[in-house]
Design an enzyme around this catalytic site. Structure first.
Site, PDB file in Angstrom:
ATOM      1  N   GLU A 447       0.834  -1.197   0.000  1.00 33.38           N
ATOM      2  CA  GLU A 447       0.000   0.000   0.000  1.00 33.38           C
ATOM      3  C   GLU A 447       0.873   1.252   0.000  1.00 33.38           C
ATOM      4  OE1 GLU A 447      -2.988   0.791  -0.369  1.00 33.38           O
ATOM      5  OE2 GLU A 447      -3.320   2.695   0.646  1.00 33.38           O
ATOM      6  N   ASP A 520       1.300  -2.270   6.500  1.00 30.22           N
ATOM      7  CA  ASP A 520       1.820  -1.743   7.757  1.00 30.22           C
ATOM      8  C   ASP A 520       1.145  -2.422   8.938  1.00 30.22           C
ATOM      9  OD1 ASP A 520       3.445  -0.040   6.407  1.00 30.22           O
ATOM     10  OD2 ASP A 520       2.050   1.666   6.497  1.00 30.22           O
ATOM     11  N   ASP A 522      -0.479  -1.359  11.344  1.00 20.55           N
ATOM     12  CA  ASP A 522      -1.396  -0.454  12.044  1.00 20.55           C
ATOM     13  C   ASP A 522      -2.814  -0.673  11.518  1.00 20.55           C
ATOM     14  OD1 ASP A 522      -1.397   0.600   9.540  1.00 20.55           O
ATOM     15  OD2 ASP A 522      -0.430   2.492  10.083  1.00 20.55           O
ATOM     16  N   ASP A 524      -4.683   0.992   9.450  1.00 19.47           N
ATOM     17  CA  ASP A 524      -4.844   1.094   8.001  1.00 19.47           C
ATOM     18  C   ASP A 524      -4.327  -0.150   7.302  1.00 19.47           C
ATOM     19  OD1 ASP A 524      -6.002   3.518   8.206  1.00 19.47           O
ATOM     20  OD2 ASP A 524      -4.178   4.683   7.781  1.00 19.47           O
TER      21      ASP A 524
END
Ligand code: 1YM
Length: 663
Positions: A447, A520, A522, A524
């Site tokens: 991403e 990632d 996290d 998102d």
């Protein structure tokens, strides 16, 4: 009565002979018997990872469920005890404890120490609960650090303890009196076998136990997690409505609005087979058909599912024609039309199940197809004729699906003309690899341009390709497939893979051996990963079945010790690992320890990314299986669907660890 006579009195055992005095000999035989399981655990429980670990529980529970199905047991208790010890308890007849005529030891010992002794001794059986080839109990024992077996037969309490994979010093013995009956098993999975983890996941066990309670109407399972005395969790799973309630449960969890207030329930019996189907349509566009044979989820369908699909399509078309809801000049509805927005459970029980396919996820028995097909045809037709209002709603829904499908076809043809589907036109942002050998090649889906740049710099360009995603992710939930064809985020993935999607999908055209989702650590990243898995689950499921989809595991922390100019670096993939490295560095003394948390892949150097995440020699990757993807699909539906309640529930329940949620 002496203990010996007591054993010999057990009616369950035919042709009782005197117990064998020479226990040592039995010992040796037993050890040899279970050795293959410890040598190759994967052959018996699939893996020695978390899945295999949880499988141990299912094996023991299955035996208790069998006893409940036989009509002798009304309650099963499953406890996770402190130290991740599992306890399963039932109030059935108790495993027979009499001396086994051939083995000369207690029958219960035979069940727990000899491979292939899971079934009954000598013919005719009701054994339908899942489990691997009926060798469950001995396999669990073989893979346990210790296991305690307690049987109550209405008079005595019999007890035996096994250590280190089924070894025992003492035969089964009487330790007390009782008027109750039942079987109790406690075991601790062997950390020498389950090297990754011996910690159970409450939700995973809960989901499977709930499924079993739905599939076996009336069976009561009380499941408790007693590991942390300050956070005891317990749930009673007891569904008199069986698979009807399963369908309602799925609708509730996913937040779907049902098309009617009644779940349609159909059942039939032929010879030694039974079939049950529960189904209901809802306001979504998703098909959720789950089939089971002898309580085992047949993830790849099989004869029973084929029978269901055939009958469903036929009934809806014939009913529509008969009552002039489908006009003579109209196209017939196809399977995809009638199954849009359907939730269905198919459950068959047979005496001899044959599971086929690489993962044994498909029911082979040909006799299951006509049973299900005829039963669904006759009984669903009756239902529709008796419930005209519901039938009209179903017909309207399926015809809307047909219209959407025709629109999708047009969109696809346009897309084809624009040659976006053509593998010769690769997406502009793809950093391809040079090698074309799909045994070697890997595609990293990343991403964002920043992470994409790092990955491009860190990869081995010979066999590792990188595709950065950009733009707004399509909300696949709210869009039908026609939208996928024009979506700027998903089309590059389709083009890079070369396989096309949906009914055009062709795995032979796949351009890479592994497809790796790298996001990632996290929220998102979690989101993007859920989206990608959902997309693969819905439109390229074969890639998952073929074991082609992976999730990269970038480190969460860099732990560095600096002493003068010299820096020693360790990468940690969990909080525990981070703490361990910090402690190690501190123990060594001299130097300052520094922890960096990687918030995104973009924060890493290309070299670091290579070393930790891309290099096949040093990286770890998770292979996605169909259950992971199904779970992602479910989470996705909850996160993206129209209904607020399920989303709130999910977020509240997962707020603490949503960042670490892993499939
Ligand atoms: C906590 C796990 O294993 N319960 C259990 C197992 C058996 C019986 C009853 C049982 C079966 C039969 C007759 C029969 C098993 N018996 C055998 C074997 N709970 C748990 N409860 N009497 C009792 O199948 O005829 C295998 S499992 F082989 F010994 F009969």
């Amino acid at each position: 009565m002496s203990a010996e006579n007591e054993y010999m009195n057990n009616e369950e055992i035919a042709g009782v002979i005197a117990p064998d005095e020479d226990y040592d000999e039995n010992q040796i035989q037993v050890l040899e018997g279970l050795e293959p399981v410890r040598k190759r655990p994967g052959m018996y429980i699939g893996s020695t990872g978390p899945r295999g670990l949880h499988h141990l529980v299912y094996e023991i529970v299955d035996n208790a469920i069998d006893e409940a199905l036989a009509g002798f047991c009304s309650e099963i208790r499953v406890n996770i005890l402190p130290g991740d010890v599992i306890e399963v308890d039932d109030n059935g007849r108790g495993i027979p404890t009499g001396i086994h005529p051939k083995e000369g030891i207690s029958a219960a010992t035979v069940v727990y120490t000899i491979l292939h002794a899971g079934g009954k001794f000598g013919g005719g059986g009701y054994k339908v609960a899942g489990g691997l080839h009926g060798v469950g109990a001995s396999v669990v024992n073989a893979l346990s650090e210790w296991l305690e077996l307690t049987v109550k037969d209405g008079e005595h309490i019999h007890y035996q303890k096994f250590n280190n994979g089924g070894h025992y010093d003492e035969q089964m013995k009487i330790i007390g009196d009782t008027t109750e009956t039942g079987t109790n098993v406690k075991f601790k999975a062997d950390p020498l076998i389950f090297t990754e983890t011996t910690v159970y996941d409450y939700e995973t066990l809960l989901k499977r136990l709930r499924e079993q309670a739905f599939l076996n109407a009336g069976v009561k399972i009380v499941f408790s997690d007693l590991r942390d005395k300050d956070n005891i969790q317990s749930e009673t799973l007891h569904y008199e409505g069986g698979i009807r309630q399963f369908v309602e449960h799925i609708h509730k969890v996913k937040g779907y609005e049902p098309l009617s207030d009644k779940v349609i329930y159909l059942s039939g019996v032929k010879d030694d087979m039974t079939a049950e189907v529960a189904l209901m349509w809802n306001d979504s566009y998703n098909e959720d058909v789950r089939s089971f044979a002898n309580n085992i989820h047949t993830t790849d369908g099989g004869s029973h599912e084929t029978g269901f699909r055939n009958a469903l399509t036929k009934v809806i078309n014939e009913y529509g024609k008969k009552f002039n809801l489908i006009k003579d000049n109209q196209e017939k509805l196809i399977g995809d039309d009638v199954r849009e927005g359907i939730t269905a459970i198919i459950s068959v029980k047979l005496t001899n199940c044959e599971f086929e396919g690489q993962t044994k996820g498909r029911l082979g028995n040909p006799e299951a197809r006509p049973l299900v097909e005829n039963m669904v045809y006759d009984k669903l037709m009756n239902f529709l004729e008796e419930n005209p209002a519901i039938s009209r709603a179903i017909l309207e829904k399926t015809q809307n699906a047909q219209k959407a499908r025709e629109a999708a076809k047009k969109a696809r043809e346009t897309a084809r003309r624009k040659s976006a589907m053509d593998s010769t036109s690769l997406p502009g942002k793809l950093f391809d690899c040079y090698d074309r050998d799909t045994e070697l090649t890997e595609l990293y889906i990343v991403e964002g341009d920043s992470a994409g740049g790092t990955a491009k710099g860190g990869r081995n360009a010979r066999y590792q390709a990188v595709l950065p995603l950009w733009g707004k992710m399509l909300n696949v939930e709210k869009a039908r497939i026609d939208k996928v064809y024009s979506n700027e985020k998903l089309m590059p993935v389709v083009a890079a893979l070369g396989t096309s999607i949906g009914e055009d999908f062709n795995i032979e055209k796949l351009r890479y051996g592994k497809i790796v989702i790298m996001s990632d650590a996290d929220v998102d990243g979690f989101h993007i990963r859920t989206l990608m898995l959902t997309f693969f689950f819905r439109y390229m499921r074969e890639l998952i079945n073929a074991g082609r989809i992976y999730i990269a595991q970038p480190p969460l922390f860099k732990v560095a010790k600096r002493k003068g100019k010299k820096e020693t670096v360790k990468y940690a993939f969990s909080d525990e690992e981070r703490d361990m490295y910090v402690a190690q560095f501190n123990e060594e003394g001299d130097g300052t320890v520094n922890i960096q948390r990687y918030k995104g892949l973009g924060e890493m150097d290309p070299e670091q990314l290579w070393e930790t995440t891309l290099n096949p020699e040093t990286r770890t990757m998770l292979k996605v299986n169909i259950e992971d993807a199904a779970k992602a699909d479910e989470i996705f539906t909850i996160l993206m669907g129209d209904k607020v309640e399920p989303r709130k529930d999910f977020i509240e329940k997962n707020a603490g660890y949503v960042q670490n949620l892993d499939f």
